[in-house]
Design an enzyme around this catalytic site. Structure first.
Site, PDB file in Angstrom:
ATOM      1  N   LYS A   1      -8.029  53.405  17.825  1.00  0.00           N
ATOM      2  CA  LYS A   1      -8.793  52.674  16.774  1.00  0.00           C
ATOM      3  C   LYS A   1      -9.475  51.999  17.160  1.00  0.00           C
ATOM      4  O   LYS A   1     -10.086  50.695  16.561  1.00  0.00           O
ATOM      5  CB  LYS A   1      -7.267  51.696  16.360  1.00  0.00           C
TER       6      LYS A   1
ATOM      7  N   SER B   1      -2.489  55.279  19.680  1.00  0.00           N
ATOM      8  CA  SER B   1      -3.439  54.296  18.945  1.00  0.00           C
ATOM      9  C   SER B   1      -4.572  53.229  19.663  1.00  0.00           C
ATOM     10  O   SER B   1      -5.779  52.526  19.237  1.00  0.00           O
ATOM     11  CB  SER B   1      -2.820  52.812  18.723  1.00  0.00           C
TER      12      SER B   1
ATOM     13  N   SER C   1      -2.177  47.211  14.969  1.00  0.00           N
ATOM     14  CA  SER C   1      -2.184  48.110  15.483  1.00  0.00           C
ATOM     15  C   SER C   1      -2.261  49.021  13.927  1.00  0.00           C
ATOM     16  O   SER C   1      -1.098  50.364  13.788  1.00  0.00           O
ATOM     17  CB  SER C   1      -1.501  49.199  16.367  1.00  0.00           C
TER      18      SER C   1
ATOM     19  N   LYS D   1      -6.324  46.714  23.565  1.00  0.00           N
ATOM     20  CA  LYS D   1      -5.716  47.929  22.488  1.00  0.00           C
ATOM     21  C   LYS D   1      -4.963  48.349  23.582  1.00  0.00           C
ATOM     22  O   LYS D   1      -5.001  48.866  24.562  1.00  0.00           O
ATOM     23  CB  LYS D   1      -6.923  49.020  22.049  1.00  0.00           C
TER      24      LYS D   1
END
Length: 282
Positions: free
Chosen positions: A65, A62, A121, A230
């Site tokens: 993202k 992720s 997320s 993140k």
């Protein structure tokens, strides 16, 4: 921060690291890194403080993202409204991804959806933004890859907007490339705001139902100077983390890839930030 894209000579790598032959500086008393790759950058000066296997291509889960948010904000206004489609919800559920629990038919602004992307997320939120601003997910992924090339991310390939495994093959990147992206992304106020927010709630309106999201980045609760960025996890990628702190006008940005222990990635990131902050810029 143009200096982050220039070759720097202040690389510090742990004794066990596969340091670049161009930058053979050994760190003294550097924290031990247990994951597959690590990178720590002083984004204020462009100095690389720490490197371990930072050029190896691997899945990043992720962390993908962050690029999704960055590309969206290149063209969309934070106040633009996106309607959630059934396909957005189904994509996250069928793919086994983390979600922002979006409901089909709800209408949320881009800035609200970015909280859904960066805090819980949400693969559903990422899919909704990619579908809208590609137009189409395929078109959006092409924009992600074009942007990666523009930023000098020479060892990165995106295959979707969220980092979930794909039947045709996963995307990949490197710790170095993700640090370059993180440094650029944090220059955008909207990303800095969302990535540094611990909790975000939306009250129910005529446009959407209520939502409450908690940031998966534990550093925001344990490290006073942390500002993001993140988290990520898949079986192939392991536990990943892009992280950053800011103190006295100095911004440090780091990336950990391929950790086998979720909690340890946060502890290691905190140790790297503390260690990096104690070093004087070259």
């Amino acid at each position: 921060m143009a200096g982050i894209f220039a070759l720097v000579t202040g690389l510090a790598a742990p004794a066990h690291a596969s340091a670049s032959p161009l930058l053979p500086v050994t760190a003294i008393d550097a924290p031990t890194v247990h994951g597959r790759a690590a990178y720590l950058l002083d984004a204020s000066s462009g100095e690389v403080l720490f490197e371990d296997n930072s050029a190896e291509r691997m899945p990043i889960a992720s962390l993908t993202k962050t690029m999704t948010a960055y590309v969206v904000l290149k063209t969309a206004k934070p106040t633009d409204v996106v309607e959630i489609a059934p396909a957005d919800v189904a994509y996250a559920e069928d793919g086994g991804g983390t979600t922002a629990d979006l409901r089909a038919g709800d209408r949320l602004t881009v800035d609200e959806l970015l909280y859904g992307v960066m805090l819980p997320s949400g693969a559903d939120a990422a899919h909704a933004l990619a579908r809208t601003y590609g137009p189409g997910v395929g078109g959006f992924v092409a924009k992600m890859n074009a942007t990666a090339r523009e930023l000098g991310m020479t060892d990165t390939r995106y295959v979707n907007a969220d980092g979930l495994p794909m039947p045709g093959g996963d995307g990949y990147s490197t710790a170095r490339d993700q640090a370059l992206l993180a440094a650029k992304a944090l220059e955008l106020p909207m990303i800095r705001e969302t990535a540094g927010t611990r909790y975000h709630s939306l009250d129910a309106t005529d446009e959407h139902r209520s939502y409450s999201w908690r940031n998966t980045n534990r550093l925001l609760r344990t490290t006073p100077d942390a500002i993001g960025l993140k988290t990520g996890f898949t079986r192939a990628a392991g536990f990943c983390l892009a992280f950053a702190s800011e103190q006295d006008g100095r911004r440090l940005v780091g990336v950990l890839l391929g950790e086998s222990d979720s909690s340890r990635r946060f502890a290691t990131a905190e140790e790297l930030l503390t260690w990096g902050a104690s070093r004087q810029s070259a």
